[in-house]
Structures are given as C-alpha cells and as structure tokens.
Design an enzyme around this catalytic site. Sequence first.
Site, PDB file in Angstrom:
ATOM      1  N   ARG A 107      79.682  25.603-115.411  1.00 21.31           N
ATOM      2  CA  ARG A 107      79.617  24.062-115.737  1.00 21.31           C
ATOM      3  C   ARG A 107      80.652  23.449-115.990  1.00 21.31           C
ATOM      4  NH1 ARG A 107      76.117  24.212-121.064  1.00 21.31           N
ATOM      5  NH2 ARG A 107      74.028  25.599-120.494  1.00 21.31           N
ATOM      6  N   ASP A 165      83.147  19.691-116.044  1.00 20.08           N
ATOM      7  CA  ASP A 165      83.253  18.696-117.429  1.00 20.08           C
ATOM      8  C   ASP A 165      82.874  16.794-116.048  1.00 20.08           C
ATOM      9  OD1 ASP A 165      83.335  19.748-119.174  1.00 20.08           O
ATOM     10  OD2 ASP A 165      85.302  19.755-119.045  1.00 20.08           O
ATOM     11  N   TYR A 194      89.733  29.275-111.098  1.00 17.77           N
ATOM     12  CA  TYR A 194      90.141  27.728-110.986  1.00 17.77           C
ATOM     13  C   TYR A 194      91.367  27.124-109.903  1.00 17.77           C
ATOM     14  CZ  TYR A 194      86.257  26.929-113.751  1.00 17.77           C
ATOM     15  OH  TYR A 194      84.908  26.626-114.501  1.00 17.77           O
ATOM     16  N   ARG A 251      91.831  22.923-118.490  1.00 18.29           N
ATOM     17  CA  ARG A 251      93.205  21.620-118.464  1.00 18.29           C
ATOM     18  C   ARG A 251      93.496  21.798-119.672  1.00 18.29           C
ATOM     19  NH1 ARG A 251      87.632  17.141-119.302  1.00 18.29           N
ATOM     20  NH2 ARG A 251      90.486  16.230-119.121  1.00 18.29           N
TER      21      ARG A 251
END
Length: 246
Positions: free
Chosen positions: A50, A52, A111, A199
């Site tokens: 999932r 954001d 990522y 992040r």
Amino acid sequence: MKRVAIEFSYDGTDFFGYQRQNDVRTVQGELEKALERVFKTSIQTYAAGRTDTGVHASGQVASFDIPSERLSELDIRNAINANLPRDIYVKKAWFVHENFNPRYEAKKRIYHYFILNSKSNDIFLRRYTWWFPYKLNVEAMREAATYLVGEHDFTAFSKRGEDDTNPIRTISALRILRLKKDLILIRVEGISYLRGMVRSLVANLIKVGTNQWKPEHILEVLESKDRSKSAGLAPAHGLFLYKVLF
C-alpha cells in the site's frame, strides 16, 4: 474462475493513497471500478503493498479472480487499460495459481526516491522529485546508509500505525546514486517496510548530506527506537514503488 496477476504503474499525485476508501479517489478504488466494468461483477484485488497519498508506482503488483475462462493474458491487460483513468496503466497480466497473493509471496520490494539537487527548480519534474536546492555530501550519505543495512528495529524511522506490531525489518541494500549532476536516486531494497519508513530514511540521510549530522548519528537514531529523534519524512511525491520481485 481464474486468478490473474498484473504489474501496473500509476501517478500518485491525484490519489489519496493506494487502499480503497469511501468518498475519496484511490488507486485500488479506480482499479476495481475498471475490473467491474470489464467483467460485469464486483472484483476484489490484493496488492503487493500500500502506498501513501502522493506516492507513485512503476511496478506495483495486484492479483484478483476473474469469471471469464476465455480471455488471454493480453486480452485482459488491454481490456483493463481501456477502462482505467489515464494515471494508471497495466504493463502486463499473467495467470497465477489459485492461492497467489502478492503481499505474502513477494521476496523483495524495491523503492526509488528521486531528489532534484539543483539551485533551480524544474517544473516538469515537480510531481516526481523532491527539489532540494542545497548542497549534499553524497559520500557522507553513503557512509550513513551502511548503518541501516541489515535487520534492525526501525521504530525511529516510521509513522505511527496500529498494524505495525513488529518493528523489525531487514534492508538488504541501500544505494545512493547521482544519476546526473543534479539528480540523485536513493534505492532501497527489502522484503517489507513500516509505514513511512522509506521516506523517513531519506529525510534522515538528508540531515547527513547537509552536514547537520555526522554519518554515525544515523546509528544513534536507529538504536534510540524513538521517532522524536528522527528527522521526520521526506515529501511523498519523490517516492516510487519501483519493483516487486517474487
């Protein structure tokens, strides 16, 4: 019934995250609307991860069951794309075994985070990079990254979340590459992540890159298991779910 997996990309700018929610636009919501139009029945999807609000994907994977036995993999891909909005695109579709669930079968999630490190902004990259106009010490960031590789308690590098009951995660690789003079890529590889973890890693590495922290301070933050010691979160729009490996 056949179970299908798809690899797809999306521009996360205009979505309130991946997961289906009432009354707001989400990636899962738009995907399931398209599937319902194609197959004339409600279809539930299961994703590898999932993302954001504002986060993008170039290699998200989802699976679902379809009632049709006649469509080929190419037919399925084309039919879904014909019913999706322009900010989602299915790259490929393939048949999988009946219990396939990408969330549990993924062996690695990669990522990418992009930083535009230049004095002048580029408005054509504003949706996909974090514009950071201050000088960065990439070598120091690379040294700091070495403290994050391996199995650790990443509580200090996460957002609070009730579903993150186990804060132990493993980063198998963390690379910082200068793709061009003014474009930096931070590539993070692991099996799974805490909420906001990538992040947060980026934001903390930036503290090192601006020489506000020494590289070894990253280890102090990690070992503190205290979110208040962390540098917070980098902006969502620089982050991409790049690839899921099985």
